[in-house]
Design a protein around this motif. Structure first.
Motif, PDB file in Angstrom:
ATOM      1  N   THR A  13      49.306   3.640  26.368  1.00  0.00           N
ATOM      2  CA  THR A  13      49.159   2.510  25.840  1.00  0.00           C
ATOM      3  C   THR A  13      50.183   1.719  24.978  1.00  0.00           C
ATOM      4  OG1 THR A  13      46.787   2.366  26.375  1.00  0.00           O
ATOM      5  CG2 THR A  13      47.739   0.041  25.319  1.00  0.00           C
ATOM      6  N   GLU A  14      50.476   2.647  24.090  1.00  0.00           N
ATOM      7  CA  GLU A  14      51.020   2.204  22.538  1.00  0.00           C
ATOM      8  C   GLU A  14      52.292   2.671  23.322  1.00  0.00           C
ATOM      9  OE1 GLU A  14      50.305   1.065  19.463  1.00  0.00           O
ATOM     10  OE2 GLU A  14      48.042   1.235  20.336  1.00  0.00           O
ATOM     11  N   MET A  15      52.763   3.543  24.077  1.00  0.00           N
ATOM     12  CA  MET A  15      53.746   3.878  24.227  1.00  0.00           C
ATOM     13  C   MET A  15      54.608   2.999  25.113  1.00  0.00           C
ATOM     14  SD  MET A  15      53.463   8.675  25.060  1.00  0.00           S
ATOM     15  CE  MET A  15      54.404   8.553  26.656  1.00  0.00           C
ATOM     16  N   ALA A  18      55.277   0.156  23.823  1.00  0.00           N
ATOM     17  CA  ALA A  18      56.533   0.598  23.252  1.00  0.00           C
ATOM     18  C   ALA A  18      57.739   0.527  23.804  1.00  0.00           C
ATOM     19  CB  ALA A  18      56.981   2.010  22.035  1.00  0.00           C
ATOM     20  N   THR A  19      57.727   0.825  25.532  1.00  0.00           N
ATOM     21  CA  THR A  19      59.105   0.889  26.324  1.00  0.00           C
ATOM     22  C   THR A  19      59.136  -0.464  26.483  1.00  0.00           C
ATOM     23  OG1 THR A  19      58.569   3.070  27.434  1.00  0.00           O
ATOM     24  CG2 THR A  19      59.216   2.005  28.849  1.00  0.00           C
ATOM     25  N   LEU A  20      58.189  -1.402  26.835  1.00  0.00           N
ATOM     26  CA  LEU A  20      58.376  -2.776  27.182  1.00  0.00           C
ATOM     27  C   LEU A  20      59.417  -3.016  26.328  1.00  0.00           C
ATOM     28  CD1 LEU A  20      54.750  -3.631  28.906  1.00  0.00           C
ATOM     29  CD2 LEU A  20      56.593  -3.615  29.664  1.00  0.00           C
ATOM     30  N   GLU A  21      58.535  -3.082  24.910  1.00  0.00           N
ATOM     31  CA  GLU A  21      59.570  -3.705  23.265  1.00  0.00           C
ATOM     32  C   GLU A  21      61.202  -3.139  23.214  1.00  0.00           C
ATOM     33  OE1 GLU A  21      57.670  -2.662  19.964  1.00  0.00           O
ATOM     34  OE2 GLU A  21      55.920  -4.474  20.258  1.00  0.00           O
ATOM     35  N   LYS A  22      61.421  -2.145  24.118  1.00  0.00           N
ATOM     36  CA  LYS A  22      62.808  -1.210  24.279  1.00  0.00           C
ATOM     37  C   LYS A  22      63.579  -1.972  25.459  1.00  0.00           C
ATOM     38  CE  LYS A  22      61.807   3.648  22.178  1.00  0.00           C
ATOM     39  NZ  LYS A  22      61.821   4.913  22.480  1.00  0.00           N
ATOM     40  N   PHE A  31      49.977  -8.994  25.169  1.00  0.00           N
ATOM     41  CA  PHE A  31      48.894  -9.191  24.421  1.00  0.00           C
ATOM     42  C   PHE A  31      48.042  -8.522  24.664  1.00  0.00           C
ATOM     43  CE2 PHE A  31      44.786 -12.018  24.265  1.00  0.00           C
ATOM     44  CZ  PHE A  31      44.783 -12.241  23.250  1.00  0.00           C
ATOM     45  N   VAL A  32      47.143  -7.693  24.123  1.00  0.00           N
ATOM     46  CA  VAL A  32      46.443  -6.515  24.193  1.00  0.00           C
ATOM     47  C   VAL A  32      44.746  -7.286  23.781  1.00  0.00           C
ATOM     48  CG1 VAL A  32      45.907  -4.255  23.968  1.00  0.00           C
ATOM     49  CG2 VAL A  32      48.326  -5.186  23.616  1.00  0.00           C
ATOM     50  N   VAL A  33      43.989  -7.012  23.994  1.00  0.00           N
ATOM     51  CA  VAL A  33      42.615  -7.403  24.002  1.00  0.00           C
ATOM     52  C   VAL A  33      41.661  -6.320  24.436  1.00  0.00           C
ATOM     53  CG1 VAL A  33      40.865  -8.337  25.073  1.00  0.00           C
ATOM     54  CG2 VAL A  33      42.951  -9.470  25.125  1.00  0.00           C
TER      55      VAL A  33
END
Length: 152
Positions: A13-15, A18-22, A31-33
């Motif tokens: 999930t973190e990866m 991070a990929t989406l931000e890149k 948004f993460v719930v």
């Protein structure tokens, strides 16, 4: 466009984030719930509105048949006769079978009554442009999303 996806709580999930931000998705658009999963135990006895598909009388019915035949056969030599001993054998077999099935459901199969398979633990919501939707969906699935839905 919004994309909703569910994940297990893992490093993937973190990866994915991070990929989406890149790839150009702003941090404010992700948004993460976390979800609260069911922790209470499942009920063993069914009611009229809900059934889990397991039967508690299947072994009891088979043992009732076996014990009633044996009781009726032996009943010819006993004082009360074959009918009474057949009924007594059927009742004993049904009770033994019900007790065996209840024991296996409560004690042995306790873990099986919990939710089966993968449990969703996180929902990730991503706001993006329509042109980015396919890329975002591919990124989410490549990082082991359990499911993805698009909403315009």
């Amino acid at each position: 466009m919004q994309l909703f996806s569910t994940f297990q709580h893992t490093v993937h999930t973190e990866m994915a984030i991070a990929t989406l931000e890149k790839k150009g998705i702003k941090k404010e658009d992700i948004f993460v719930v976390p979800l609260d999963n069911r922790m209470e135990e499942r009920i063993v006895f069914d009611n009229i509105n809900r059934s889990d598909g397991t039967s508690l009388i299947d072994i009891g019915a088979a043992l009732a048949t076996v014990f009633s035949v044996i009781g009726a056969s032996i009943g010819f030599k006993l004082a009360w006769g074959p009918i009474y001993w057949g009924l007594i054998g059927a009742a004993i077999g049904a009770l033994i079978g019900f007790a065996i099935r209840l024991f296996t459901e409560i004690i042995i199969k306790k873990k099986r009554r919990l939710l089966k398979g993968f449990q969703s633990e996180l929902i990730v919501i991503v706001d993006c442009k329509d042109s980015q939707a396919e890329m975002v969906e591919n990124i989410l699935f490549s990082h082991y999303a359990l499911g993805v839905a698009k909403v315009k």
